[in-house]
Write a protein that holds these residues in place. Structure first.
Motif, PDB file in Angstrom:
ATOM      1  N   HIS A 190      -2.178  -6.726  -8.483  1.00  0.00           N
ATOM      2  CA  HIS A 190      -0.998  -7.102  -7.721  1.00  0.00           C
ATOM      3  C   HIS A 190       0.266  -6.454  -8.283  1.00  0.00           C
ATOM      4  O   HIS A 190       0.333  -6.109  -9.461  1.00  0.00           O
ATOM      5  CB  HIS A 190      -0.842  -8.621  -7.699  1.00  0.00           C
ATOM      6  N   SER A 191       1.257  -6.339  -7.418  1.00  0.00           N
ATOM      7  CA  SER A 191       2.526  -5.702  -7.781  1.00  0.00           C
ATOM      8  C   SER A 191       3.676  -6.520  -7.201  1.00  0.00           C
ATOM      9  O   SER A 191       3.478  -7.410  -6.373  1.00  0.00           O
ATOM     10  CB  SER A 191       2.588  -4.270  -7.231  1.00  0.00           C
ATOM     11  N   MET A 192       4.890  -6.187  -7.650  1.00  0.00           N
ATOM     12  CA  MET A 192       6.103  -6.760  -7.077  1.00  0.00           C
ATOM     13  C   MET A 192       6.997  -5.640  -6.593  1.00  0.00           C
ATOM     14  O   MET A 192       7.135  -4.609  -7.255  1.00  0.00           O
ATOM     15  CB  MET A 192       6.862  -7.611  -8.107  1.00  0.00           C
ATOM     16  N   ILE A 193       7.615  -5.888  -5.442  1.00  0.00           N
ATOM     17  CA  ILE A 193       8.447  -4.851  -4.835  1.00  0.00           C
ATOM     18  C   ILE A 193       9.705  -5.475  -4.241  1.00  0.00           C
ATOM     19  O   ILE A 193       9.681  -6.630  -3.773  1.00  0.00           O
ATOM     20  CB  ILE A 193       7.643  -4.065  -3.769  1.00  0.00           C
ATOM     21  N   LEU A 194      10.795  -4.719  -4.270  1.00  0.00           N
ATOM     22  CA  LEU A 194      12.076  -5.155  -3.732  1.00  0.00           C
ATOM     23  C   LEU A 194      12.159  -4.774  -2.261  1.00  0.00           C
ATOM     24  O   LEU A 194      12.043  -3.595  -1.903  1.00  0.00           O
ATOM     25  CB  LEU A 194      13.211  -4.497  -4.508  1.00  0.00           C
ATOM     26  N   VAL A 195      12.371  -5.769  -1.413  1.00  0.00           N
ATOM     27  CA  VAL A 195      12.459  -5.535   0.028  1.00  0.00           C
ATOM     28  C   VAL A 195      13.799  -6.075   0.520  1.00  0.00           C
ATOM     29  O   VAL A 195      14.026  -7.295   0.486  1.00  0.00           O
ATOM     30  CB  VAL A 195      11.309  -6.227   0.789  1.00  0.00           C
ATOM     31  N   VAL A 247       0.836  -1.197   0.000  1.00  0.00           N
ATOM     32  CA  VAL A 247       0.000   0.000   0.000  1.00  0.00           C
ATOM     33  C   VAL A 247       0.872   1.248   0.000  1.00  0.00           C
ATOM     34  O   VAL A 247       1.807   1.375   0.811  1.00  0.00           O
ATOM     35  CB  VAL A 247      -0.932   0.011   1.230  1.00  0.00           C
ATOM     36  N   ALA A 248       0.567   2.190  -0.913  1.00  0.00           N
ATOM     37  CA  ALA A 248       1.305   3.449  -0.981  1.00  0.00           C
ATOM     38  C   ALA A 248       1.011   4.295   0.241  1.00  0.00           C
ATOM     39  O   ALA A 248      -0.134   4.402   0.702  1.00  0.00           O
ATOM     40  CB  ALA A 248       0.934   4.200  -2.256  1.00  0.00           C
ATOM     41  N   ASP A 249       2.082   4.913   0.789  1.00  0.00           N
ATOM     42  CA  ASP A 249       1.942   5.807   1.922  1.00  0.00           C
ATOM     43  C   ASP A 249       3.034   6.865   1.829  1.00  0.00           C
ATOM     44  O   ASP A 249       4.180   6.615   2.190  1.00  0.00           O
ATOM     45  CB  ASP A 249       2.069   5.030   3.238  1.00  0.00           C
ATOM     46  N   GLY A 250       2.693   8.045   1.294  1.00  0.00           N
ATOM     47  CA  GLY A 250       3.688   9.085   1.096  1.00  0.00           C
ATOM     48  C   GLY A 250       4.727   8.662   0.067  1.00  0.00           C
ATOM     49  O   GLY A 250       4.384   8.267  -1.052  1.00  0.00           O
ATOM     50  N   ASP A 251       5.992   8.727   0.446  1.00  0.00           N
ATOM     51  CA  ASP A 251       7.086   8.359  -0.452  1.00  0.00           C
ATOM     52  C   ASP A 251       7.428   6.877  -0.373  1.00  0.00           C
ATOM     53  O   ASP A 251       8.390   6.431  -1.005  1.00  0.00           O
ATOM     54  CB  ASP A 251       8.347   9.167  -0.114  1.00  0.00           C
ATOM     55  N   ASP A 252       6.643   6.121   0.385  1.00  0.00           N
ATOM     56  CA  ASP A 252       6.943   4.704   0.616  1.00  0.00           C
ATOM     57  C   ASP A 252       5.771   3.816   0.211  1.00  0.00           C
ATOM     58  O   ASP A 252       4.650   4.285  -0.047  1.00  0.00           O
ATOM     59  CB  ASP A 252       7.229   4.451   2.107  1.00  0.00           C
ATOM     60  N   LYS A 295       9.320   4.082  -2.584  1.00  0.00           N
ATOM     61  CA  LYS A 295       8.526   3.802  -3.776  1.00  0.00           C
ATOM     62  C   LYS A 295       9.376   3.366  -4.959  1.00  0.00           C
ATOM     63  O   LYS A 295       8.898   2.638  -5.836  1.00  0.00           O
ATOM     64  CB  LYS A 295       7.701   5.040  -4.151  1.00  0.00           C
ATOM     65  N   GLU A 296      10.644   3.801  -5.000  1.00  0.00           N
ATOM     66  CA  GLU A 296      11.493   3.401  -6.123  1.00  0.00           C
ATOM     67  C   GLU A 296      11.835   1.912  -6.103  1.00  0.00           C
ATOM     68  O   GLU A 296      12.412   1.397  -7.054  1.00  0.00           O
ATOM     69  CB  GLU A 296      12.778   4.230  -6.147  1.00  0.00           C
ATOM     70  N   ASN A 297      11.444   1.212  -5.046  1.00  0.00           N
ATOM     71  CA  ASN A 297      11.657  -0.238  -4.988  1.00  0.00           C
ATOM     72  C   ASN A 297      10.591  -1.026  -5.742  1.00  0.00           C
ATOM     73  O   ASN A 297      10.737  -2.241  -5.937  1.00  0.00           O
ATOM     74  CB  ASN A 297      11.692  -0.717  -3.537  1.00  0.00           C
ATOM     75  N   LEU A 298       9.500  -0.382  -6.150  1.00  0.00           N
ATOM     76  CA  LEU A 298       8.479  -1.076  -6.921  1.00  0.00           C
ATOM     77  C   LEU A 298       9.049  -1.450  -8.293  1.00  0.00           C
ATOM     78  O   LEU A 298       9.789  -0.673  -8.903  1.00  0.00           O
ATOM     79  CB  LEU A 298       7.256  -0.187  -7.094  1.00  0.00           C
ATOM     80  N   ILE A 299       8.706  -2.636  -8.764  1.00  0.00           N
ATOM     81  CA  ILE A 299       9.195  -3.091 -10.066  1.00  0.00           C
ATOM     82  C   ILE A 299       8.142  -2.796 -11.127  1.00  0.00           C
ATOM     83  O   ILE A 299       6.982  -3.186 -11.000  1.00  0.00           O
ATOM     84  CB  ILE A 299       9.504  -4.601 -10.036  1.00  0.00           C
ATOM     85  N   LEU A 300       8.529  -2.089 -12.156  1.00  0.00           N
ATOM     86  CA  LEU A 300       7.771  -1.819 -13.367  1.00  0.00           C
ATOM     87  C   LEU A 300       6.591  -0.874 -13.161  1.00  0.00           C
ATOM     88  O   LEU A 300       6.381   0.045 -13.929  1.00  0.00           O
ATOM     89  CB  LEU A 300       7.288  -3.142 -14.010  1.00  0.00           C
ATOM     90  N   GLY A 301       5.770  -1.106 -12.138  1.00  0.00           N
ATOM     91  CA  GLY A 301       4.634  -0.230 -11.888  1.00  0.00           C
ATOM     92  C   GLY A 301       3.551  -0.930 -11.091  1.00  0.00           C
ATOM     93  O   GLY A 301       3.537  -2.160 -10.958  1.00  0.00           O
TER      94      GLY A 301
END
Length: 408
Positions: free
Chosen positions: A198-203, A156-161, A240-246
């Motif tokens: 759904h999305s993919m994110i780098l953690v 879930v988006a929250d500000g810059d994260d 947010k820049e950790n999200l892959i592709l969109g």
């Protein structure tokens, strides 16, 4: 249709066979003993980096990465890689020596195909160097994850994260102390098209809120050092820049990732089946029962013959699927990928069962690699989707294809 490998591939096969003979087979049992010692739980075998460096020096490194992923790829097609993956697969976990091991291979392909330059610099380069390990975080205990639209973990988006919350399990590699990256598949939207929620994110693995709940055993073994973990994400915050592709593009990425991963499993299964058959042939030729060698028994010869036929059939289907991926892309080749994912591990399990039977008590011991390879192929029938899901998809595709044409 040419069934002959190119001169380049023949050279790589010869070099890989020589490398296995010199560096891998001699330490196989030593490495297995180390990894099964409870005192060494979750610690890599101390000799692994030495063998990896030797493979890199020999030019046998990152062979899996398809040629289109320049500049990181060694330039092989899926078809050219197939016999090499088969050889690497003969030794359980042996692909790691060549940096061709799951789940890192699929994660590297995701980053190479979909990652931003910054994501590639931070994560892809150290993965390609073999300096770190990674995990792919998808399956959940509370839903049938073979239908990935069920996945509930939230991104879930929250500000810059983005904030990640949820529970995952069967996360391969997450226990390894070298695992620094988690690629997490989760839900971003509650509404909209089912395959765009759904999305993919780098953690980064050690982000606050990432909790290892427990390691999970497979047939009573922990598969150290990587293992398979149950994880909990408790308000895990990543930029947010950790999200892959969109946002909402998780399924698009997953389909690009899973096709190669599935066929790589099959390539290795064929190598494992071939090795078990060779062990069986040696065993029945050297053992005598009731006054005759086992190799002179008709039923034994039948087992060897059937095993050879089944391995060759699966090998040819694997090569056909790999060639279709190269020529037409993973999406067009999805029927052949599904077919070989159904066929190969089940075939290897059947060949392994015959080899176990021919060996008697020795077959279920640790004195040969057969028991371990047999069990591996039982759980490979679940990895990257169970048999039933692939059969359902393949059956639907073929019905649509055949009924879309007139009968003749």
């Amino acid at each position: 249709m040419d069934f002959e490998y190119s001169a380049k591939v023949k050279d790589l096969i010869a070099r890989l066979e020589a490398f296995l003979d010199e560096h891998v087979y001699p330490i196989e049992r030593q490495r297995e003993a180390w990894l099964h010692d409870p005192a060494n739980l979750w610690q890599p075998w101390p000799g692994v980096e030495k063998v990896k460096q030797a493979a890199r020096d020999a030019g046998l490194w990152n062979l899996f990465l398809p040629h289109e992923y320049a500049p990181w790829s060694p330039g092989l097609t899926n078809l050219e890689y197939a016999p090499l993956a088969e050889l690497m697969g003969r030794v359980g976990g042996g692909s790691e020596f060549f940096n061709c091991n799951a789940p890192d291979t699929g994660n590297m392909e995701v980053l190479a195909k979909y990652g931003t330059p910054a994501q590639q610099e931070r994560w892809l380069r150290p993965l390609l160097d073999g300096a770190i390990r990674s995990a792919y975080v998808m399956t959940e205990p509370q839903v049938a994850s073979s239908d990935a639209t069920n996945i509930e973990t939230s991104i879930v988006a929250d500000g810059d994260d983005y904030v990640v919350n949820g529970r995952k399990w069967w996360i391969s590699g997450a226990m390894d102390p070298r695992c620094k990256l988690l690629i997490v598949f989760g839900r971003t939207f509650e509404e909209g098209a089912r395959h765009q929620r759904h999305s993919m994110i780098l953690v980064p693995h050690h982000t606050p809120g990432v909790e290892i709940v427990r390691p999970l055993s497979v047939f009573g073994q922990y598969h150290s050092p990587g293992g398979h973990a149950e994880l909990r994400f408790n308000d895990v915050r990543v930029p947010k820049e950790n999200l892959i592709l969109g946002e909402g593009r998780g399924f698009e990425i997953a389909q690009g990732r899973l096709g190669p991963g599935r066929i790589h499993h099959c390539m290795r299964s064929i190598g494992q089946a071939q090795r078990m058959l060779e062990y069986m042939a040696h065993r029945v030729e050297e053992r005598v029962a009731f006054g005759r060698k086992l190799s002179q028994q008709g039923s034994i010869r039948q087992d060897v013959a059937l095993s050879f036929c089944e391995i060759e059939q699966a090998r040819l289907l694997t090569l056909k699927a790999a060639d279709a991926m190269d020529r037409h892309g993973n999406k067009v080749a999805r029927d052949l990928i599904a077919a070989i994912k159904i066929v190969a591990p089940k075939m290897a399990q059947l060949v392994g069962d015959r080899a176990l039977q021919a060996h008697g008590g020795k077959g279920v011991s640790g004195d040969t690699p057969i028991a371990g390879l047999f069990l591996t192929n039982r759980y490979v029938r679940l990895t990257d989707g169970p048999d039933e899901v692939h059969m359902a998809q393949l059956g639907k595709l073929k019905i649509e294809e055949y009924t879309g044409k007139p009968l003749r």
